[in-house]
Design an enzyme around this catalytic site. Sequence first.
Site, PDB file in Angstrom:
ATOM      1  N   HIS A  51      51.336 -92.516 -51.901  1.00 49.03           N
ATOM      2  CA  HIS A  51      52.702 -92.156 -51.520  1.00 49.03           C
ATOM      3  C   HIS A  51      53.755 -92.825 -52.410  1.00 49.03           C
ATOM      4  O   HIS A  51      54.348 -92.167 -53.249  1.00 49.03           O
ATOM      5  CB  HIS A  51      52.897 -92.497 -50.030  1.00 49.03           C
ATOM      6  CG  HIS A  51      54.204 -92.055 -49.477  1.00 49.03           C
ATOM      7  ND1 HIS A  51      54.467 -92.011 -48.126  1.00 49.03           N
ATOM      8  CD2 HIS A  51      55.351 -91.641 -50.078  1.00 49.03           C
ATOM      9  CE1 HIS A  51      55.690 -91.582 -47.925  1.00 49.03           C
ATOM     10  NE2 HIS A  51      56.252 -91.359 -49.094  1.00 49.03           N
TER      11      HIS A  51
ATOM     12  N   GLU B 272      61.646 -90.459 -42.665  1.00 51.15           N
ATOM     13  CA  GLU B 272      61.029 -91.790 -42.593  1.00 51.15           C
ATOM     14  C   GLU B 272      61.873 -92.779 -41.783  1.00 51.15           C
ATOM     15  O   GLU B 272      61.637 -93.983 -41.836  1.00 51.15           O
ATOM     16  CB  GLU B 272      60.791 -92.363 -43.994  1.00 51.15           C
ATOM     17  CG  GLU B 272      59.906 -91.530 -44.897  1.00 51.15           C
ATOM     18  CD  GLU B 272      58.459 -91.403 -44.417  1.00 51.15           C
ATOM     19  OE1 GLU B 272      58.173 -91.791 -43.261  1.00 51.15           O
ATOM     20  OE2 GLU B 272      57.635 -90.893 -45.181  1.00 51.15           O
TER      21      GLU B 272
ATOM     22  N   HIS C 154      62.807 -97.310 -50.193  1.00 52.32           N
ATOM     23  CA  HIS C 154      61.513 -96.619 -50.327  1.00 52.32           C
ATOM     24  C   HIS C 154      61.632 -95.630 -51.476  1.00 52.32           C
ATOM     25  O   HIS C 154      62.518 -94.772 -51.468  1.00 52.32           O
ATOM     26  CB  HIS C 154      61.155 -95.888 -49.029  1.00 52.32           C
ATOM     27  CG  HIS C 154      60.106 -94.851 -49.222  1.00 52.32           C
ATOM     28  ND1 HIS C 154      58.846 -95.149 -49.691  1.00 52.32           N
ATOM     29  CD2 HIS C 154      60.120 -93.503 -49.061  1.00 52.32           C
ATOM     30  CE1 HIS C 154      58.142 -94.029 -49.784  1.00 52.32           C
ATOM     31  NE2 HIS C 154      58.900 -93.013 -49.412  1.00 52.32           N
TER      32      HIS C 154
END
Length: 222
Positions: free
Chosen positions: A160, A77, A96
């Site tokens: 997600h 990512e 994240h």
Amino acid sequence: MSEYQLYKQQVVDTCHSLLERGYLKETEGNISARISGQNTFAITPSNYDYAKMQANDICILDFDMQRVEGEMKPSVESGMHAGVYQTRPDVHCIIHTHQPYASALALIKSPIPALFDEQVARLGRSVDIIPYAPSGTGFLKNAVKAKVKNNNNAFILQNHGVLVFGVTMEQAIHNMALLEKCALTYLLALMTEKKVSKIPLPIREIAFAKLRADEKKFAEIN
Ligand SMILES: [Zn+2]
């Protein structure tokens, strides 16, 4: 010692702390920190157990994804993180995670409206849904870049997880925990099937304006 050592240590310390507190599991999620005054950032390696992670495992990349320092493969990512740093000069740290309560809202595509004063004061006007795109792709990076222009500090990635920002790592951690509390409370309220009340619009706008003013000030001096 590497000029990036303090940033690497900060990222790895945050990983260990969030692992202990249950926000991170095994290898899921990723954390990064902007290197002040450069177009580079420190980010966690790809698919590597947080429990084993040390400062030297952290990668330093530039915004074009070129490796500046580090041996390990950077997080898949990384492009998404670089996209945020390029779009939002006020953001210095990004977390994240796949934290469960906010991820439940990711499955029902439910944004969190302005529910609490402290939520707006830190996370922004609302916590919006970023439309689904596969992990590690340019599609996800572009979807994130488009959405974060709204200047909020917390987002839910459809099917997600979450993306949370801070002007410092301390604030990013605080914002991530606040998001999980808001997500849990909102889910409980939704389950009653009664109308969920929001804070008054003028209060929301005053709190958001103060947040933006503080962030602009921070971006100018850092
Ligand atoms: Zn993820």
